[in-house]
Design a protein around this motif. Structure first.
Motif, PDB file in Angstrom:
ATOM      1  N   ALA A 248     -18.502  -4.145 -67.889  1.00 58.36           N
ATOM      2  CA  ALA A 248     -17.873  -5.407 -67.492  1.00 58.36           C
ATOM      3  C   ALA A 248     -16.363  -5.370 -67.708  1.00 58.36           C
ATOM      4  O   ALA A 248     -15.597  -5.878 -66.885  1.00 58.36           O
ATOM      5  CB  ALA A 248     -18.484  -6.571 -68.280  1.00 58.36           C
ATOM      6  N   ILE A 249     -15.937  -4.750 -68.797  1.00 55.10           N
ATOM      7  CA  ILE A 249     -14.504  -4.628 -69.085  1.00 55.10           C
ATOM      8  C   ILE A 249     -13.827  -3.774 -68.020  1.00 55.10           C
ATOM      9  O   ILE A 249     -12.792  -4.156 -67.459  1.00 55.10           O
ATOM     10  CB  ILE A 249     -14.279  -4.026 -70.486  1.00 55.10           C
ATOM     11  N   PHE A 250     -14.422  -2.628 -67.733  1.00 52.38           N
ATOM     12  CA  PHE A 250     -13.849  -1.712 -66.740  1.00 52.38           C
ATOM     13  C   PHE A 250     -13.761  -2.379 -65.372  1.00 52.38           C
ATOM     14  O   PHE A 250     -12.712  -2.339 -64.714  1.00 52.38           O
ATOM     15  CB  PHE A 250     -14.705  -0.444 -66.663  1.00 52.38           C
ATOM     16  N   MET A 251     -14.832  -3.011 -64.936  1.00 51.68           N
ATOM     17  CA  MET A 251     -14.857  -3.659 -63.623  1.00 51.68           C
ATOM     18  C   MET A 251     -13.927  -4.870 -63.581  1.00 51.68           C
ATOM     19  O   MET A 251     -13.203  -5.083 -62.611  1.00 51.68           O
ATOM     20  CB  MET A 251     -16.285  -4.080 -63.283  1.00 51.68           C
ATOM     21  N   GLY A 252     -13.952  -5.648 -64.654  1.00 53.37           N
ATOM     22  CA  GLY A 252     -13.130  -6.858 -64.683  1.00 53.37           C
ATOM     23  C   GLY A 252     -11.648  -6.563 -64.624  1.00 53.37           C
ATOM     24  O   GLY A 252     -10.908  -7.187 -63.867  1.00 53.37           O
ATOM     25  N   VAL A 253     -11.213  -5.596 -65.418  1.00 52.59           N
ATOM     26  CA  VAL A 253      -9.791  -5.240 -65.429  1.00 52.59           C
ATOM     27  C   VAL A 253      -9.397  -4.610 -64.098  1.00 52.59           C
ATOM     28  O   VAL A 253      -8.316  -4.886 -63.557  1.00 52.59           O
ATOM     29  CB  VAL A 253      -9.470  -4.289 -66.595  1.00 52.59           C
ATOM     30  N   GLY A 254     -10.272  -3.776 -63.544  1.00 55.48           N
ATOM     31  CA  GLY A 254      -9.972  -3.146 -62.263  1.00 55.48           C
ATOM     32  C   GLY A 254      -9.820  -4.162 -61.146  1.00 55.48           C
ATOM     33  O   GLY A 254      -8.847  -4.121 -60.379  1.00 55.48           O
ATOM     34  N   ILE A 255     -10.765  -5.097 -61.069  1.00 59.82           N
ATOM     35  CA  ILE A 255     -10.699  -6.130 -60.030  1.00 59.82           C
ATOM     36  C   ILE A 255      -9.505  -7.045 -60.267  1.00 59.82           C
ATOM     37  O   ILE A 255      -8.795  -7.429 -59.330  1.00 59.82           O
ATOM     38  CB  ILE A 255     -12.009  -6.939 -60.000  1.00 59.82           C
ATOM     39  N   GLY A 256      -9.275  -7.403 -61.530  1.00 57.03           N
ATOM     40  CA  GLY A 256      -8.146  -8.273 -61.851  1.00 57.03           C
ATOM     41  C   GLY A 256      -6.812  -7.644 -61.490  1.00 57.03           C
ATOM     42  O   GLY A 256      -5.922  -8.307 -60.946  1.00 57.03           O
ATOM     43  N   THR A 257      -6.670  -6.351 -61.773  1.00 61.78           N
ATOM     44  CA  THR A 257      -5.433  -5.638 -61.434  1.00 61.78           C
ATOM     45  C   THR A 257      -5.234  -5.588 -59.925  1.00 61.78           C
ATOM     46  O   THR A 257      -4.125  -5.822 -59.420  1.00 61.78           O
ATOM     47  CB  THR A 257      -5.478  -4.207 -61.995  1.00 61.78           C
ATOM     48  N   LEU A 258      -6.313  -5.293 -59.195  1.00 64.65           N
ATOM     49  CA  LEU A 258      -6.231  -5.212 -57.738  1.00 64.65           C
ATOM     50  C   LEU A 258      -5.861  -6.562 -57.127  1.00 64.65           C
ATOM     51  O   LEU A 258      -4.987  -6.641 -56.253  1.00 64.65           O
ATOM     52  CB  LEU A 258      -7.563  -4.726 -57.166  1.00 64.65           C
ATOM     53  N   ILE A 259      -6.497  -7.631 -57.593  1.00 61.42           N
ATOM     54  CA  ILE A 259      -6.207  -8.969 -57.066  1.00 61.42           C
ATOM     55  C   ILE A 259      -4.776  -9.371 -57.379  1.00 61.42           C
ATOM     56  O   ILE A 259      -4.079  -9.959 -56.539  1.00 61.42           O
ATOM     57  CB  ILE A 259      -7.194  -9.998 -57.648  1.00 61.42           C
ATOM     58  N   SER A 260      -4.313  -9.056 -58.586  1.00 63.45           N
ATOM     59  CA  SER A 260      -2.945  -9.392 -58.980  1.00 63.45           C
ATOM     60  C   SER A 260      -1.924  -8.739 -58.053  1.00 63.45           C
ATOM     61  O   SER A 260      -0.983  -9.385 -57.574  1.00 63.45           O
ATOM     62  CB  SER A 260      -2.697  -8.954 -60.422  1.00 63.45           C
ATOM     63  N   MET A 261      -2.124  -7.439 -57.782  1.00 61.48           N
ATOM     64  CA  MET A 261      -1.190  -6.715 -56.922  1.00 61.48           C
ATOM     65  C   MET A 261      -1.300  -7.165 -55.468  1.00 61.48           C
ATOM     66  O   MET A 261      -0.287  -7.361 -54.782  1.00 61.48           O
ATOM     67  CB  MET A 261      -1.438  -5.206 -57.036  1.00 61.48           C
ATOM     68  N   ALA A 262      -2.538  -7.336 -54.989  1.00 65.85           N
ATOM     69  CA  ALA A 262      -2.740  -7.713 -53.587  1.00 65.85           C
ATOM     70  C   ALA A 262      -2.186  -9.110 -53.301  1.00 65.85           C
ATOM     71  O   ALA A 262      -1.563  -9.341 -52.258  1.00 65.85           O
ATOM     72  CB  ALA A 262      -4.224  -7.650 -53.241  1.00 65.85           C
ATOM     73  N   THR A 263      -2.393 -10.026 -54.228  1.00 69.69           N
ATOM     74  CA  THR A 263      -1.923 -11.398 -54.028  1.00 69.69           C
ATOM     75  C   THR A 263      -0.410 -11.465 -53.890  1.00 69.69           C
ATOM     76  O   THR A 263       0.129 -12.061 -52.959  1.00 69.69           O
ATOM     77  CB  THR A 263      -2.369 -12.287 -55.208  1.00 69.69           C
ATOM     78  N   VAL A 264       0.287 -10.834 -54.837  1.00 73.77           N
ATOM     79  CA  VAL A 264       1.749 -10.883 -54.786  1.00 73.77           C
ATOM     80  C   VAL A 264       2.285 -10.110 -53.588  1.00 73.77           C
ATOM     81  O   VAL A 264       3.309 -10.482 -52.997  1.00 73.77           O
ATOM     82  CB  VAL A 264       2.352 -10.353 -56.111  1.00 73.77           C
ATOM     83  N   MET A 265       1.572  -9.059 -53.177  1.00 75.79           N
ATOM     84  CA  MET A 265       2.006  -8.280 -52.017  1.00 75.79           C
ATOM     85  C   MET A 265       1.943  -9.119 -50.743  1.00 75.79           C
ATOM     86  O   MET A 265       2.895  -9.158 -49.959  1.00 75.79           O
ATOM     87  CB  MET A 265       1.129  -7.037 -51.854  1.00 75.79           C
ATOM     88  N   PHE A 266       0.832  -9.815 -50.533  1.00 71.31           N
ATOM     89  CA  PHE A 266       0.676 -10.609 -49.318  1.00 71.31           C
ATOM     90  C   PHE A 266       1.588 -11.844 -49.322  1.00 71.31           C
ATOM     91  O   PHE A 266       2.092 -12.251 -48.274  1.00 71.31           O
ATOM     92  CB  PHE A 266      -0.789 -11.019 -49.140  1.00 71.31           C
ATOM     93  N   ILE A 267       1.813 -12.409 -50.499  1.00 72.39           N
ATOM     94  CA  ILE A 267       2.720 -13.568 -50.580  1.00 72.39           C
ATOM     95  C   ILE A 267       4.151 -13.156 -50.242  1.00 72.39           C
ATOM     96  O   ILE A 267       4.845 -13.841 -49.482  1.00 72.39           O
ATOM     97  CB  ILE A 267       2.661 -14.197 -51.992  1.00 72.39           C
ATOM     98  N   THR A 268       4.590 -12.042 -50.804  1.00 74.44           N
ATOM     99  CA  THR A 268       5.971 -11.591 -50.530  1.00 74.44           C
ATOM    100  C   THR A 268       6.124 -11.130 -49.084  1.00 74.44           C
ATOM    101  O   THR A 268       7.179 -11.321 -48.474  1.00 74.44           O
ATOM    102  CB  THR A 268       6.353 -10.447 -51.485  1.00 74.44           C
ATOM    103  N   ARG A 269       5.081 -10.529 -48.530  1.00 73.44           N
ATOM    104  CA  ARG A 269       5.144 -10.144 -47.110  1.00 73.44           C
ATOM    105  C   ARG A 269       5.211 -11.379 -46.221  1.00 73.44           C
ATOM    106  O   ARG A 269       5.988 -11.427 -45.270  1.00 73.44           O
ATOM    107  CB  ARG A 269       3.923  -9.303 -46.731  1.00 73.44           C
ATOM    108  N   ALA A 270       4.404 -12.384 -46.559  1.00 75.43           N
ATOM    109  CA  ALA A 270       4.417 -13.629 -45.772  1.00 75.43           C
ATOM    110  C   ALA A 270       5.764 -14.335 -45.888  1.00 75.43           C
ATOM    111  O   ALA A 270       6.194 -15.028 -44.956  1.00 75.43           O
ATOM    112  CB  ALA A 270       3.293 -14.550 -46.241  1.00 75.43           C
ATOM    113  N   GLY A 271       6.421 -14.149 -47.025  1.00 80.19           N
ATOM    114  CA  GLY A 271       7.723 -14.778 -47.231  1.00 80.19           C
ATOM    115  C   GLY A 271       8.862 -14.019 -46.582  1.00 80.19           C
ATOM    116  O   GLY A 271      10.019 -14.452 -46.649  1.00 80.19           O
ATOM    117  N   GLY A 272       8.568 -12.886 -45.970  1.00 82.74           N
ATOM    118  CA  GLY A 272       9.588 -12.136 -45.253  1.00 82.74           C
ATOM    119  C   GLY A 272      10.554 -11.377 -46.134  1.00 82.74           C
ATOM    120  O   GLY A 272      11.668 -11.053 -45.707  1.00 82.74           O
ATOM    121  N   LEU A 273      10.133 -11.056 -47.370  1.00 82.74           N
ATOM    122  CA  LEU A 273      11.019 -10.316 -48.268  1.00 82.74           C
ATOM    123  C   LEU A 273      11.107  -8.853 -47.833  1.00 82.74           C
ATOM    124  O   LEU A 273      10.245  -8.346 -47.114  1.00 82.74           O
ATOM    125  CB  LEU A 273      10.511 -10.408 -49.704  1.00 82.74           C
ATOM    126  N   THR A 274      12.147  -8.195 -48.274  1.00 85.01           N
ATOM    127  CA  THR A 274      12.368  -6.808 -47.865  1.00 85.01           C
ATOM    128  C   THR A 274      11.343  -5.886 -48.513  1.00 85.01           C
ATOM    129  O   THR A 274      10.721  -6.223 -49.533  1.00 85.01           O
ATOM    130  CB  THR A 274      13.776  -6.341 -48.275  1.00 85.01           C
TER     131      THR A 274
END
Length: 227
Positions: A89-115
């Motif tokens: 559960a620790i391994f899966m939870g941290v892995g999913i949490g890390t992926l969601i954290s990176m993916a969320t900020v990536m799509f938000i910054t892309r949608a915002g038109g940042l460089t």
């Protein structure tokens, strides 16, 4: 040398005062790292002391981060049964949490038109500074921006993280520690450790795993969605 000793004592005093206020008033806005840093900056500015004069003291305390990080093994050893009990559960939870954290900020910054440079620099924000800088630089990002994003993420997470978990009625010490370590790296781990040994040990595990996952997953996300 005397000035360096004075600055070390001043920094420790600022930390102890901030820690006292944190436990005295139990207010999330009284963040130990943020309050200590603000107090030190205010003293340097008001006394018109250049930052370069503070650097030797900073270097001494930065060096001590290594032993302090290794010391996290002590509470982890005491709570090693949790790794056996919740390992998958620790391994899966941290892995999913890390992926969601990176993916969320990536799509938000892309949608915002940042460089692209900014997007690449912010993606590894939830890992520690050395990992974030290396990931950003290898992908064509800016190391200074990467450091700024990591510090901002850690500070913001350490200020509201535990309170936010309580709002959502997440009181399990393992879950709270993993959440803080995954999202807010070292600063989150420090706050989790103040709350309890279980929280701190799990945050330390999550911080380490999040760094590994970031190193592996961030280049893949950048190659697939940013380039």
């Amino acid at each position: 040398m005397a000035l360096t000793v004075f600055f070390v004592i001043m920094t420790v005093a600022a930390y102890l005062l901030s820690r006292y206020l944190y436990f005295r008033y139990n207010n999330p806005l009284i963040n130990i790292v943020l309050l200590s840093a603000a107090a030190i900056i205010a003293i340097l500015v008001l006394a018109k002391i250049p930052y370069q004069a503070y650097v030797p003291a900073k270097d001494i305390m930065t060096f001590l981060l290594g032993p302090a990080t290794v010391a996290l093994a002590v509470p982890l050893y005491r709570n090693r049964h949790l790794l056996k009990q919740y390992g998958i559960a620790i391994f899966m939870g941290v892995g999913i949490g890390t992926l969601i954290s990176m993916a969320t900020v990536m799509f938000i910054t892309r949608a915002g038109g940042l460089t692209r440079e900014i997007i690449v620099s912010i993606i590894p924000k939830s890992s520690t500074i050395p990992i974030a800088v290396d990931v950003a630089q290898l992908a064509g990002g800016n190391s200074a921006l990467a450091v700024a994003f990591v510090v901002a993420t850690g500070t913001f997470g350490s200020v509201i993280g535990l309170t936010l978990l309580s709002w959502f009625k997440i009181y399990d010490p393992v879950a709270r520690g993993l959440a803080m370590g995954t999202v807010s790296h070292g600063q989150g781990t420090a706050m989790a450790l103040l709350e309890g040994e279980k929280q701190g040990s799990m945050a330390g595990v999550a911080m380490s795993l999040a760094g590994v996952f970031t190193s592996v997953l961030a280049p893949i996300l950048i190659a697939c969605f940013v380039d």
